[in-house]
Design an enzyme around this catalytic site. Structure first.
Site, PDB file in Angstrom:
ATOM      1  CG  ASP A 129      -3.811  42.323 -23.904  1.00 25.21           C
ATOM      2  OD1 ASP A 129      -2.652  42.714 -23.658  1.00 25.21           O
ATOM      3  OD2 ASP A 129      -4.418  42.622 -24.947  1.00 25.21           O
ATOM      4  CE1 TYR A 131      -6.541  50.530 -24.432  1.00 21.85           C
ATOM      5  CE2 TYR A 131      -7.397  51.655 -22.498  1.00 21.85           C
ATOM      6  CZ  TYR A 131      -7.298  51.524 -23.869  1.00 21.85           C
ATOM      7  OH  TYR A 131      -7.991  52.402 -24.678  1.00 21.85           O
ATOM      8  CG  HIS A 136      -3.010  51.878 -27.072  1.00 17.53           C
ATOM      9  ND1 HIS A 136      -3.292  51.774 -28.420  1.00 17.53           N
ATOM     10  CD2 HIS A 136      -3.851  51.008 -26.453  1.00 17.53           C
ATOM     11  CE1 HIS A 136      -4.247  50.871 -28.607  1.00 17.53           C
ATOM     12  NE2 HIS A 136      -4.613  50.392 -27.427  1.00 17.53           N
ATOM     13  NE  ARG A 145     -13.940  57.487 -23.122  1.00 19.97           N
ATOM     14  CZ  ARG A 145     -13.350  56.326 -23.417  1.00 19.97           C
ATOM     15  NH1 ARG A 145     -14.047  55.366 -23.982  1.00 19.97           N
ATOM     16  NH2 ARG A 145     -12.075  56.120 -23.139  1.00 19.97           N
ATOM     17  CD  GLU A 201      -4.599  45.959 -29.616  1.00 15.19           C
ATOM     18  OE1 GLU A 201      -4.393  45.194 -28.649  1.00 15.19           O
ATOM     19  OE2 GLU A 201      -5.532  46.782 -29.653  1.00 15.19           O
ATOM     20  CD  GLU A 203      -0.932  43.865 -26.434  1.00 14.18           C
ATOM     21  OE1 GLU A 203      -0.767  43.277 -25.342  1.00 14.18           O
ATOM     22  OE2 GLU A 203      -2.044  44.119 -26.919  1.00 14.18           O
ATOM     23  CG  ASP A 235      -4.450  41.521 -28.463  1.00 17.56           C
ATOM     24  OD1 ASP A 235      -5.060  40.487 -28.778  1.00 17.56           O
ATOM     25  OD2 ASP A 235      -4.961  42.440 -27.786  1.00 17.56           O
ATOM     26  NE  ARG A 239      -7.871  47.898 -33.565  1.00 15.83           N
ATOM     27  CZ  ARG A 239      -7.263  47.704 -32.416  1.00 15.83           C
ATOM     28  NH1 ARG A 239      -7.951  47.357 -31.336  1.00 15.83           N
ATOM     29  NH2 ARG A 239      -5.954  47.828 -32.319  1.00 15.83           N
ATOM     30  CD  GLN A 242     -11.327  46.376 -29.711  1.00 20.27           C
ATOM     31  OE1 GLN A 242     -10.652  46.267 -30.740  1.00 20.27           O
ATOM     32  NE2 GLN A 242     -10.843  46.882 -28.607  1.00 20.27           N
ATOM     33  CE1 TYR A 246     -16.858  49.851 -27.318  1.00 18.06           C
ATOM     34  CE2 TYR A 246     -15.812  49.826 -25.172  1.00 18.06           C
ATOM     35  CZ  TYR A 246     -16.411  50.526 -26.191  1.00 18.06           C
ATOM     36  OH  TYR A 246     -16.558  51.882 -26.086  1.00 18.06           O
ATOM     37  CE  LYS A 255      -8.601  43.981 -28.274  1.00 21.64           C
ATOM     38  NZ  LYS A 255      -7.256  44.328 -28.763  1.00 21.64           N
ATOM     39  CB  THR A 259      -2.757  36.260 -29.017  1.00 22.13           C
ATOM     40  OG1 THR A 259      -4.100  36.728 -28.869  1.00 22.13           O
ATOM     41  CG2 THR A 259      -1.803  37.290 -28.435  1.00 22.13           C
ATOM     42  CB  THR A 359      -1.431  48.854 -28.141  1.00 19.01           C
ATOM     43  OG1 THR A 359      -2.419  47.900 -28.490  1.00 19.01           O
ATOM     44  CG2 THR A 359      -0.782  49.412 -29.388  1.00 19.01           C
ATOM     45  CD  GLU A 373      -2.526  53.978 -30.674  1.00 22.62           C
ATOM     46  OE1 GLU A 373      -1.915  54.882 -30.116  1.00 22.62           O
ATOM     47  OE2 GLU A 373      -2.300  52.773 -30.465  1.00 22.62           O
TER      48      GLU A 373
END
Ligand code: CA
Length: 429
Positions: A129, A131, A136, A145, A201, A203, A235, A239, A242, A246, A255, A259, A359, A373
């Site tokens: 998978d 990114y 996204h 961040r 997600e 995808e 996916d 959260r 995660q 992570y 995850k 799927t 995503t 999001e």
């Protein structure tokens, strides 16, 4: 004017005109698992077609490959065999071709899609998978961040992680709310229980056709030729799990529970007339390194939609609520670049491997491809027609994804459904 089929449902506006002909694996009453090609509301039973001798003019390896329960052997034959098989199937299904239309065994070769169970189209040995949407990655990065949303590597390579192929299921799927370890603070202590922040997600996935031996590299100019076709992928993500698990190695149990994969593989050959030139990167973005420069790269303008229908909405027969509308052409990295980067170390790919895009989000707010999001971590809940609100998914929610291609002078093409329904968690013990 596009060619018509004697399968009349293929000539109505839908996902599966004669120009599409996606491949899948199905089972039906008195039909053990086998391969099929979708046309309109019907499925061509490829085993039956071979048994009728209607594919006899092709390469001698095609018929044995098409009588397998999964696509892997056919994928391994490569682009020329795919092209000739598609040409023959297109011929057999054209309105003016009597060979199958008037064949005494036509009833055995063509079966209505209703009542068939769809399975994964191939044995997916490995699943990765990515990114690859800058929108996204920027949105998610901004949440966690705010001053430094994109990490320094992001515009130099397609970021990804190795997923778990045992979790892949053909749509429609029942998604049991998973239990996991979560923590209210970054420092812990954690608790174990059902996820409270279940998300989807949106995808797109690429099914690898021909692989590469270990120790070799797929060059960017050769990468598109090795991709057989595309599917839609959901996916599902926990959260809260995660967030706690992570670091430092990336997604893990958040995850790996389910799927969902759409069961019909829309071939690159069907998609090619809809492809567009790649838009230049914004000024100031770094040039890709040579192993990621793809001279024949394309953007694939798949219009994508996500809908939600709560249990209450389904009981009241309410139309599913549109959550987002995006386009796959907005991706920063292409599948060719993902495949070239994936194999840049000499990593072997095999026929049937799946690489998913990550995503798909666009620049607009209503084109964001997950609830994280869309609701901005749950701070901007969404109102549903049943009077409830969603920050994340509730038990009983059904999430639907669809993808479609349109271009003037060409018929509309689509992927069919990619759907899953959330079931309550098992007790945590
Ligand atoms: Ca993902």
């Amino acid at each position: 004017m596009s060619a018509k089929s004697w399968v009349t449902s293929a000539n109505e506006l839908g996902d599966f005109p004669l120009a599409n002909l996606p491949y899948g694996s199905f089972e039906g009453e008195s039909r053990p698992r086998r391969l099929g090609v979708r046309i309109g509301d019907e499925v061509v039973d490829l085993r039956a077609l071979v048994e009728c001798g209607l594919l006899g003019g092709l390469d001698g390896r095609v018929s044995p490959a098409l009588t397998q329960p999964t696509l892997n052997a056919f994928l391994a034959l490569g682009p020329e065999a795919w092209r000739l098989t598609r040409a023959r199937l297109t011929q057999l299904l054209r309105a003016d071709c009597p060979e199958l239309r008037d064949h005494p065994k036509r009833g055995a070769c063509l079966v209505p899609v209703w009542g068939l169970s769809m399975r994964l189209p191939c044995d997916i040995g490995d699943y990765t998978d990515f990114y690859a949407s800058v929108h996204h990655a920027t949105n998610v990065g901004t949440m966690f961040r705010p001053t430094n949303p994109l990490l320094p590597n992001w515009k130099h390579l397609p970021v990804g992680y190795h997923g778990r192929s045992s979790s892949l299921c053909a749509s429609p799927t029942q998604v049991r709310r998973p239990c996991g370890q979560t923590s209210a603070t970054d420092e812990g202590p954690p608790v174990f229980g059902p996820t409270k922040l279940l998300d989807y997600e949106l995808e797109v996935g690429a099914i690898i056709g021909t692989g590469n031996p270990i120790g070799t590299r797929v060059t960017p100019s050769d990468a598109w030729r090795r991709i057989f076709g595309l599917v839609l992928v959901n996916d599902w993500s926990a959260r809260d799990v995660q967030k706690w698990e992570y670091q430092p190695l990336g997604p893990f149990t958040a995850k790996n529970f389910v799927t969902t994969v759409s069961p019909w593989v829309v071939t690159m050959e069907a998609l090619r007339p809809y492809c567009e030139p790649v838009v230049a990167r914004p000024g100031g973005d770094p040039m890709p390194l040579p192993h990621l420069i793809c001279p024949n790269d394309v953007a694939i303008p798949i219009q994508l939609e996500v809908t939600i229908a709560s249990e209450k909405m389904r009981q009241a027969r309410q139309t599913p609520h549109l959550l987002s509308r995006g386009n796959f052409r907005d991706m920063y990295w292409s599948f060719a670049q993902m495949l070239a980067h994936h194999t840049s170390t000499g990593c072997a790919m095999q026929p049937g491997d799946l690489i998913a895009s990550g995503t798909v989000s666009g620049p607009a707010k209503d084109s964001r491809g997950c609830l994280l999001e869309l609701t901005w971590r749950g701070t901007e809940p969404i109102d549903l027609p049943d009077g409830t609100q969603r920050r994340f998914l509730q038990d009983g929610d059904e999430v639907g994804m669809s993808g479609r291609l349109e271009r003037a002078g060409l018929p509309r093409l689509g992927f069919g459904d990619c759907t899953g329904t959330v079931l309550p968690a098992h007790p945590a013990d």
